[in-house]
Scaffold this motif. Structure first.
Motif, PDB file in Angstrom:
ATOM      1  N   ARG A   1      -9.445   1.549   8.236  1.00 17.56           N
ATOM      2  CA  ARG A   1      -9.908   2.900   7.867  1.00 17.56           C
ATOM      3  C   ARG A   1     -11.422   2.851   7.835  1.00 17.56           C
ATOM      4  NH1 ARG A   1      -6.363   6.502   7.196  1.00 17.56           N
ATOM      5  NH2 ARG A   1      -4.530   5.363   7.849  1.00 17.56           N
ATOM      6  N   PRO A   2     -12.073   3.711   8.589  1.00 15.05           N
ATOM      7  CA  PRO A   2     -13.535   3.673   8.590  1.00 15.05           C
ATOM      8  C   PRO A   2     -14.110   3.901   7.196  1.00 15.05           C
ATOM      9  CG  PRO A   2     -12.694   5.585   9.795  1.00 15.05           C
ATOM     10  CD  PRO A   2     -11.529   4.704   9.501  1.00 15.05           C
ATOM     11  N   ASN A   3     -15.170   3.246   6.929  1.00 18.05           N
ATOM     12  CA  ASN A   3     -15.840   3.324   5.642  1.00 18.05           C
ATOM     13  C   ASN A   3     -16.720   4.579   5.595  1.00 18.05           C
ATOM     14  OD1 ASN A   3     -17.846   3.115   3.699  1.00 18.05           O
ATOM     15  ND2 ASN A   3     -17.729   0.888   3.695  1.00 18.05           N
ATOM     16  N   GLU A   4     -16.310   5.507   4.719  1.00 21.94           N
ATOM     17  CA  GLU A   4     -17.020   6.787   4.645  1.00 21.94           C
ATOM     18  C   GLU A   4     -18.453   6.644   4.153  1.00 21.94           C
ATOM     19  OE1 GLU A   4     -16.683   9.834   5.600  1.00 21.94           O
ATOM     20  OE2 GLU A   4     -14.767   9.383   6.539  1.00 21.94           O
TER      21      GLU A   4
ATOM     22  N   ALA B   1     -20.615   4.201   4.774  1.00 19.74           N
ATOM     23  CA  ALA B   1     -21.476   3.821   5.892  1.00 19.74           C
ATOM     24  C   ALA B   1     -21.717   5.030   6.785  1.00 19.74           C
ATOM     25  CB  ALA B   1     -20.826   2.697   6.691  1.00 19.74           C
TER      26      ALA B   1
END
Lengths: 324, 324
Positions: free
Chosen positions: A46-49, A51
């Motif tokens: 899950r992409p890191n929000e 960043a």
DNA sequence: AAACTATGTGTAACCGGTTACTGAAAAGAT
DNA sequence: ATCTTTTCAGTAACCGGTTACACATAGTTT
């Protein structure tokens, strides 16, 4: 925590390619996309929000500053705002200002530091200049701060007129008003609406207007005093439902029956109005719609879409129940 | 937006030094500190929390997932949590799950992506395993999910016993119970407490327990049916205040006077209980204290402090008002 | 066949902080 | 006077994403 580089490695591509797949942006061949998607699924990535926020300078987060979520007027508003925000991909941070300017200012600073994309504000202490200086979209709700700031409100004056006229139509002869705080715009407007109907009556004097603070206990107290000094009063328009309930209590304490001896009407249409016995007649605000609109307008502003108009005034509706 | 590099340049030092001043960490000479502080003040610099979060892997943000902020039980809890969090330097994101597992799961994902440091959860759909897999501190409130997860609740069984016994002591002979949903732990506990008092009575049968869903309208409906089929009922213990109000409505509709003909007692101690006429006798939960405790425990967990115990059960208190 | 355009992918800088590491200077110890 | 320790400050890597830019290959035009 698995990062985009892990995914890239796992799929034997570069991070740029993974990012392209993630955002569906730029050229990616079908096979590469599949490889990447497989890697994402396999690693449960899950992409890191955070960043993402840092680079994009936006957080997909809204700030919601209101006086007090415990005030029964606000939960429905908050709920509508949260629902709408969630649907559009935003999250909301809840702040209770207690009408305290300093506290509100502190929240404003924090929200700014957290990069919130916009703020929904129900306040009468914050000044227009302060809002301007935030340099992010702000929408005001329930309380108007300036014509130049997008605002979602209700036609308070008209609602108050309707309420007062309704009591008259019910045959009430001496109609008093429990007003809200002087520093809250809607309280003044509601008082004006009341005056619009009664000020020309020959019986009317200023003593029919008594000061409340939108809370129940105070309303009970001042209403009781009113009933004692003005036994001729047979109708009360309270500037909000909470105070109307307070007035009902006062009526009972004074030995009056509602609605037989005295009619009481409120304003807002909070859940409490339906829960009281007898149920409260009130001027209902479309609370959910207000919150929804506020969130929608704010997000439009954030996403740079054109706003047709910035001042939204909703209509209110008389809901007749048992207290009149 | 002014960044740490701007400050560094302005003060003719390196960014590391500015950071040291900001965090009061490492060696900085007095003069250098003064220079930096002057630059910060002059540029009105505020560190960017997002950048900080990215590096530190923590956001000073809490997630609060509850069924519905419009349910009058939750605003006070939310308020306490927000207050306490704010005092300790945290911000809270509000999420309404509607008891929908999928929705709750979605929020969990989002909160994780936003790097929240911990979550306060009021849910009966989320499973323990799901919580474990989050790998961040979670505190449950109002509803127990597992003994192994820090939980803040109230002694529901004892409270229910107190409520039922109180009706008996008031001379009530046939005491019915409107219970809450079967999938909510506290509803079951409250029902057990009720049973503890009445199950050995010779008049008692299962038909004195009727099913509610913690909402007013349903409670009114089922209570009315009960009063019709069991005219001998002279006391009702409702598993929450909202349903108690519903029961009062039913009593009135059925021509019964509260408390003359029938006594009604609720549970929770929400603001509504004080607003009803007659005011509702209830088993009051220390709502604010519960929220406060939840926030404190969560933040202790986040900050790696030792927790003395993880299961906190607060006592409830009988508040006698006018409905009994 | 040459020139041009569209497609696909990688490298590296960047967002704005924190901090490990390094080295210099000052203070203290022997 | 020499060695050690403490104080002070800068350089650069890092957090985990996004995207400008470069380059290669395939497909179209002329």
């Amino acid at each position: 925590m698995v990062s985009i580089r892990d995914v890239a490695k796992h799929a034997s591509v570069s991070v740029a390619t993974v990012s392209r797949v993630l955002n569906d942006k730029g050229y990616v061949s079908v096979e590469t996309r599949k490889k990447v998607e497989a890697a994402i699924a396999e690693l449960n990535y899950r992409p890191n929000e955070v960043a993402r926020s840092l680079f994009k300078k936006q957080s997909k987060t809204l700030g919601l500053i209101l006086p007090d979520i415990m005030n029964p007027f606000f939960p429905e508003l908050a709920r509508a705002i949260e629902d709408t925000a969630a649907k559009l991909g935003y999250t909301v941070i809840l702040c209770n200002s207690d009408e305290d300017e300093e506290k509100a200012q502190r929240y404003l600073d924090i929200l700014l530091q957290k990069y919130v994309d916009g703020i929904i504000l129900a306040s009468n202490t914050i000044r227009e200049k302060t809002i301007r200086e935030l340099n992010i979209p702000v929408v005001c709700i329930d309380r108007e701060i300036s014509k130049d700031i997008p605002t979602i409100v209700v036609d308070n004056k008209k609602g108050a007129r309707t309420a007062t006229q309704f009591l008259k139509d019910k045959g009430r002869k001496r109609i008093a008003h429990i007003r809200g705080p002087f520093d809250v715009s809607n309280a003044n407007e509601r008082c004006e609406g009341y005056l619009g109907i009664v000020s020309s009556e020959d019986w009317f004097t200023e003593s029919y207007i008594i000061n409340g603070n939108y809370h129940m206990e105070t309303a009970t107290k001042v209403a009781l005093a009113l009933l004692q000094s003005h036994p001729e009063v047979d109708g009360i328009f309270a500037a909000n439902d909470t105070m109307a309930i307070g007035a009902m209590k006062a009526a009972y304490q004074h030995g009056l029956k509602v609605p037989e001896d005295i009619s009481i009407i409120g304003f807002d249409g909070i859940a409490l109005a339906k829960a009281s016995i007898p149920e409260l007649t009130t001027i209902e605000q479309p609370l959910y719609a207000l919150g929804q609109k506020a969130a929608k307008v704010l997000i439009q502003l954030i996403e740079g879409q054109e706003i047709e108009k910035s001042f939204h005034q909703f209509d209110v509706q008389l809901v007749e129940r048992e207290s009149t």
